[in-house]
Write an enzyme that holds these catalytic residues in place. Structure first.
Site, short mmCIF file in Angstrom:
data_model
loop_
_atom_site.label_atom_id
_atom_site.label_comp_id
_atom_site.label_asym_id
_atom_site.label_seq_id
_atom_site.Cartn_x
_atom_site.Cartn_y
_atom_site.Cartn_z
CG ASP A 79 9.03 -6.73 -13.60
OD1 ASP A 79 9.80 -7.39 -14.32
OD2 ASP A 79 8.47 -7.20 -12.60
CE1 TYR B 113 12.58 -0.13 -7.65
CE2 TYR B 113 13.64 -0.74 -5.58
CZ TYR B 113 13.54 -0.87 -6.97
OH TYR B 113 14.38 -1.69 -7.65
#
Lengths: 250, 250
Positions: free
Chosen positions: A55, A113
């Protein structure tokens, strides 16, 4: 002869509207790479496939892409050419030739992540785009206990933002850890899993930080798996702390 | 009763046109602090004095300022109030009451500047505003030898940018060191001295890097002290690598 390339790249997500190509006026990572490839291939349109659609504001230390290039070029030359054409917030780390079976997204086995949380009293000027600032009291042992509830196969419906397309929200997380970095006054989270739902890591982070600050029960994850309600997970932690660290292939 | 305060602050210089107030439309560190103080003192204009007038893009880890405030406020409350009014690229680290003899600039005994050089092959997206990228071959032992010529009292005319006001260009440097940070592929310089000429550290850096890359004689500093000619020192290393690290008071 068309040749498929796999590339690993790093980017500072601050000034990008995310990875994926959107409206033409928005600056995206995919957009700047495709623009460079068009230039290199003298006008031929080359489509870039990314392992993860990060994002706006989300960073990458090891995003993986693939693309088909019309000429068989040496990977080191390809890397050099791409880096010469990249803006300074994108860097190609590695380029390799792969066979046409390879797909950056579908061949990926797992992704890792990382999420950086700054624990300073005030916002550190040098960390404002690269961490999330969370100055509230934090009991790390509570967070560590909660992370044990994260590992495994669970229905993450409560942790999926409405923008996602997945209907089946069962995912498997194989690593969920936190490390304390006393010197920098930070805590860093690591999550590895087969696939993540839209905003899943950021929504889980919000819950984990609240558990650490005694605003939630220590085993609230177990309740959230049951209730399957996004509203119960409340806030989404900011994009600035999130990094796509690594994409794993078998 | 007017009270003088000393404050230590950190800032990311990237989005500032330097420390010192200039044309009103330019964003400066002094400008944002004075604006906050006007707000806190309900309209009274308060002048901020800084120890060092850092240039556009130059960072600070320990800039020192002083100002006279119309009300005697607890320093911790003052620090909190200032941080609440600061943009995210400025952080107050410490605030203390001082007597009216104290002057951020004139009471300063020495200053330490730090300069970060990134040695990576390509620009690292996360370091582009916080280091200077210098990928050329570098013999660090040559740099270390040259740094011994920097320590001491010398005429730094060759290292003074034309914008400076100083007529006497003799300065004393008490520390000139380089450290290698293998993990981050960086080298970091430290310079401590009583006073520095305009752009002096950045011009010295240009010479030091060229000595390291065999583009200059190892003892070229000694020649430059003699020739007293800015043109002989050639380039000014970028602002992005420079940090005002600390201001020392007796």
């Amino acid at each position: 002869m068309v040749q498929r390339y796999k590339a690993i790249l790093k980017y500072d997500g601050t000034k990008f509207s995310g990875f994926q190509l959107q409206a033409p006026r928005l600056r995206t990572v995919q957009g700047v790479i495709e623009k460079a490839l068009v230039k290199m291939s003298k006008g031929e349109r080359i489509v870039v496939f990314g392992a993860s659609r990060t994002d706006a504001g989300v960073h990458a230390l090891g995003q993986v892409i693939h693309f088909d290039y019309p000429v068989n070029l040496d990977p080191q030359k390809m890397k050099f050419a791409l880096n010469s054409l990249m803006p300074l917030d994108v860097e190609f780390i590695d380029v390799q030739k792969v066979d046409e079976e390879f797909h950056a997204r579908f061949s990926a086995h797992e992704k890792t992540y990382m999420y950086r949380v700054d624990r300073g009293r005030f916002v550190d000027p040098f960390k404002r785009f690269y961490t999330t600032h969370y100055p509230y009291p934090m009991d790390l042992s509570r967070v560590k206990t909660a992370l044990k509830d994260v590992v495994g196969t669970h229905d993450f419906t409560s942790f999926a933002a409405s923008g996602g397309q997945a209907t089946n929200k069962v995912r498997t997380i194989t690593q969920a850890e936190v490390e304390e970095n006393v010197k920098d006054n930070e805590i860093t989270f690591y999550f590895t899993g087969d696939a993540f739902l839209y905003n899943q890591v950021r929504i889980m982070l919000g819950v984990l930080l609240e558990i650490g600050s005694q605003k939630r029960e220590i085993h609230d994850f177990l309740r959230l798996y049951e209730v399957k309600d996004r509203k119960e997970a409340r806030w989404t932690a900011p994009a600035s702390g999130l990094y796509l660290k690594e994409v794993h292939y078998v």
